[in-house]
Design a protein around this motif. Structure first.
Motif, short mmCIF file in Angstrom:
data_model
loop_
_atom_site.label_atom_id
_atom_site.label_comp_id
_atom_site.label_asym_id
_atom_site.label_seq_id
_atom_site.Cartn_x
_atom_site.Cartn_y
_atom_site.Cartn_z
N ALA A 98 0.84 -1.20 0.00
CA ALA A 98 0.00 0.00 0.00
C ALA A 98 0.87 1.25 0.00
N THR A 99 0.34 2.29 -0.61
CA THR A 99 1.03 3.57 -0.64
C THR A 99 0.06 4.67 -0.21
N ASP A 100 0.59 5.76 0.29
CA ASP A 100 -0.26 6.89 0.65
C ASP A 100 -0.65 7.72 -0.57
N ARG A 101 -0.07 7.44 -1.71
CA ARG A 101 -0.35 8.17 -2.93
C ARG A 101 -1.54 7.57 -3.66
N MET A 102 -2.17 8.34 -4.53
CA MET A 102 -3.28 7.87 -5.33
C MET A 102 -2.80 7.11 -6.56
N THR A 103 -1.57 7.37 -6.98
CA THR A 103 -1.07 6.81 -8.22
C THR A 103 -0.64 5.36 -8.04
#
Length: 124
Positions: A98-103
């Protein structure tokens, strides 16, 4: 603290199906991206599929396109990977990320949070 816990791996014959789950805890994901990666022995970790939590936009590696399907359940804070028509070359440890970014990125360094991995073995 974010925790990702995968489940659902196992042994299956070629042509069979498996479904993986990734339960997220520690925060509620709403505007970020999550993905599945895999790593076979002696090989680098590779991107399998990604999903944008908001809107459900998906991206797939060419090697799994039309065979695998990624989805999410907001109520359960869980991401799934449905794997059909499995091949021996799909054998690997599968990781949820998981990433905190939307991309959605296909690069593993773009993800800050990782699960412990679950083994998928496809016999010929």
């Amino acid at each position: 603290q974010v925790q990702l816990v995968e489940s659902g791996g196992g042994l299956v014959q070629a042509g069979g199906s498996l479904s993986l789950s990734c339960a997220a805890s520690g925060r509620t994901f709403r505007d970020n991206a999550m993905a599945w990666f895999r790593q076979a022995p002696g090989k680098e970790r590779e991107f399998v599929a990604g999903i944008r939590w908001s809107g459900g936009y998906t991206v797939y590696a060419d090697s799994v396109k039309n065979r695998f399907s990624i989805s999410r359940d907001s109520a359960k804070n869980t991401v799934y990977l449905q794997m059909n028509s499995l091949k021996p070359e799909d054998t690997a440890v599968y990781y949820c990320a998981a990433t905190d970014r939307m991309t959605i990125t296909t690069i593993s360094s773009g993800y800050a949070y990782w699960g412990q991995g679950t083994q998928v073995t496809v016999s010929s």
